[in-house]
Write a protein that holds these residues in place. Structure first.
Motif, short mmCIF file in Angstrom:
data_model
loop_
_atom_site.label_atom_id
_atom_site.label_comp_id
_atom_site.label_asym_id
_atom_site.label_seq_id
_atom_site.Cartn_x
_atom_site.Cartn_y
_atom_site.Cartn_z
N UNK A 321 32.62 42.86 43.59
CA UNK A 321 32.27 42.95 42.28
C UNK A 321 33.53 42.53 41.43
N UNK A 322 34.64 43.26 41.82
CA UNK A 322 35.99 42.95 41.18
C UNK A 322 36.29 41.26 41.38
N UNK A 323 36.16 40.77 42.27
CA UNK A 323 36.55 39.50 42.59
C UNK A 323 35.55 38.36 41.80
N UNK A 324 34.37 39.13 41.48
CA UNK A 324 33.56 38.09 40.84
C UNK A 324 34.09 38.02 39.32
N UNK A 325 34.31 39.37 38.84
CA UNK A 325 34.98 39.44 37.43
C UNK A 325 36.21 38.60 37.19
N UNK A 326 37.15 38.59 38.22
CA UNK A 326 38.42 37.74 38.08
C UNK A 326 38.20 36.25 38.13
N UNK A 327 37.19 35.72 38.89
CA UNK A 327 36.87 34.53 38.80
C UNK A 327 36.10 33.85 37.74
N UNK A 328 35.34 35.07 37.31
CA UNK A 328 34.41 34.81 35.94
C UNK A 328 35.24 34.55 34.75
N UNK A 329 36.00 35.66 34.42
CA UNK A 329 36.74 35.65 33.02
C UNK A 329 38.28 36.19 33.12
N UNK A 330 38.70 36.06 34.42
CA UNK A 330 40.23 36.31 34.62
C UNK A 330 40.44 37.83 34.53
N UNK A 331 39.53 38.77 34.61
CA UNK A 331 39.61 40.06 34.46
C UNK A 331 40.44 40.62 35.78
N UNK A 332 41.77 41.29 35.55
CA UNK A 332 42.37 41.76 36.81
C UNK A 332 41.93 43.18 37.20
N UNK A 333 41.00 43.91 36.30
CA UNK A 333 40.82 44.94 36.69
C UNK A 333 39.38 45.47 36.15
N UNK A 334 38.69 46.17 37.01
CA UNK A 334 37.16 46.32 36.61
C UNK A 334 36.84 47.41 37.47
#
Length: 484
Positions: A321-334
């Motif tokens: 899940x966290x890897x998705x958000x990093x790739x999707x919008x650059x989020x480094x923490x979720x």
């Protein structure tokens, strides 16, 4: 138990069977069990198949032609002869790995390979098949591929040069002690020895019930080796398969659809497709046939409840899940929600953690194209199936390239060894006395093809075929001495 059953256990299915490449592109046998009739209701002695094909070297469409000739008393090959042809090719591979054009076999061995019953009916059918395959002459025009991949302008050959069909007619039947033999036509066998053969999964081939399915299996199995995607103009494809009796698009599609329905039951062969996906209309009377090689084991569909859940744990799901958000919008923490963890775990259970991590970039890429407004991990669920197929396809292509590279290396080493071996034999031959050479020629003459025998009678001792036969005989003598 027959030798062939033992060989089945020793040699993997995929590696066991062989098919001759030049005998695949045109229909050697008909798709009907009945013999063809001409306009007068008589059996013809000649059948012609013409397929227009684009020639890249000439940059134009050229007619490629096969003329089949036979004596009307024997008739043309039918689907049964197609089975026997594949069976004999595979049997030659198992018996001597294509080192000799003649093979001896028990009829039961061939029946086991083809899945025929051991009875009088099979024996009769085999005798008819051998007659038809031996009596058939094939004339190729711009359609027989040479060693360098070009086409012979004209090339005529048979399939079997001769045969001996042994069957017990008196006393107690004992098929295990009765041997038959066949001898391949020298031109076909020479083409086989040049490496113009391919692997064939005979278990899959002989499991098919429809003759047209078996015909398509051989043709597509050759085409899909290099590329997992195949497309061809529909009537051209029909010509290669042997559906030349009609040009009616609807009837061609109907015949092919029933065959592909059977082929789609083989998991490792052909991906299922709807009629609309299989046949694409490009214009009036202009249709394409589409086929894709299937992966051997396709994953379960996303969203199904797996029978056994993989023990990956929350950590793997959270990481996905966290890897998705990093790739999707650059989020480094979720911080994943419980629903997102369940969704990620479902994906991991379906594809495995390693595959899911590898497929994720493909999912993100597809979503940015088709659903750029997405905001949550849950939106990925509909894209994993197609992305995983793309991932598997790329894996298969990479594996295929690696296998081809390894096969090329092995073939190169084998060729180098063969060159050295034959050069050593040639030097050994040169050192022999003429009387010893003549002894070897006499032995060769007693067990060689008609072409080699003719050259020997004409004292064409330096002909390449004659020299090859003599050198192999010399090699066999050396091996016999070494074993004493």
């Amino acid at each position: 138990m027959s030798d062939i059953r033992i060989a089945h256990r020793q040699i993997p299915v995929k590696s066991r069977g062989r098919d001759q490449l030049n005998l695949i592109d045109f229909p050697i046998a008909g798709l009907q069990y009945q013999q063809p009739k001409d306009s007068e209701g008589k059996r013809p002695d000649e059948l012609v198949c013409v397929i227009d094909s684009y020639d890249r070297e000439l940059d134009k469409v050229v007619p490629r032609k096969l003329t089949r000739r036979t004596a009307s008393r024997h008739g043309f090959p039918t689907p049964l002869e197609d089975e026997v042809l594949v069976g004999l090719l595979t049997l030659t591979r198992l018996k001597n790995n294509f080192t000799l054009p003649r093979i001896e076999f028990r009829n039961a061995e061939l029946f086991d390979l083809m899945g025929w019953p051991h009875n009088g009916s099979s024996t009769t059918r085999l005798g008819i098949a051998l007659d038809r395959l031996t009596g058939l002459t094939l004339k190729y025009e711009n359609s027989w591929t040479t060693e360098d991949g070009s086409f012979e302008k004209e090339f005529t050959t048979g399939i079997l040069e001769s045969y001996n069909f042994a069957k017990q007619v008196q006393g107690r039947r004992s098929g295990s002690s009765v041997f038959s033999w066949v001898q391949w036509a020298s031109e076909v066998f020479a083409d086989i020895q040049r490496g113009n053969v391919k692997e064939l999964n005979t278990d899959e081939y002989f499991s098919l019930q429809l003759p047209i399915s078996r015909r398509i299996y051989r043709f597509l199995d050759k085409q899909l080796v290099q590329n997992a995607h195949f497309e061809m103009e529909l009537t051209t494809f029909a010509g290669h398969i042997g559906l030349s009796e009609t040009k009616h698009i609807g009837k061609i599609k109907e015949r092919l659809a029933s065959a592909f329905a059977e082929l789609e039951q083989i998991p490792s062969f052909c991906l299922p497709a709807t009629v609309e996906q299989r046949f694409i209309k490009r214009g009036p009377g202009d249709w394409l046939l589409i086929a894709h090689r299937s992966a051997a084991t396709e994953s379960q569909a996303v969203g199904t409840s797996p029978t056994v859940r993989t023990a990956v744990g929350t950590e793997g799901a959270a990481s996905l899940v966290c890897d998705f958000y990093t790739a999707w919008n650059g989020a480094t923490y979720h911080r994943p929600t419980s629903r997102e963890l369940d969704q990620a775990q479902s994906i991991i259970d379906t594809f495995g953690i390693d595959a899911a991590s590898a497929v994720l970039p493909l999912v993100v890429k597809e979503m940015k194209h088709l659903f750029p407004e997405a905001k949550a991990f849950g939106a990925t669920m509909r894209y994993w199936g197609d992305a995983h197929k793309t991932y598997r396809k790329r894996q298969e292509q990479a594996k295929q390239r690696a296998c081809e590279h390894e096969e090329n290396l092995q073939a190169s080493k084998k060729n180098e060894y063969e060159v050295r071996r034959r050069e050593t034999l040639r030097q050994r031959w040169e050192s022999l006395s003429e009387s010893r050479r003549e002894q070897i020629r006499v032995r060769v003459r007693s067990n060689c093809s008609g072409t080699v025998r003719q050259f020997l009678d004409q004292k064409k001792y330096k002909d390449p075929l004659v020299m090859l036969a003599c050198l192999e005989c010399l090699n066999a003598d050396d091996a016999d001495l070494a074993s004493l």
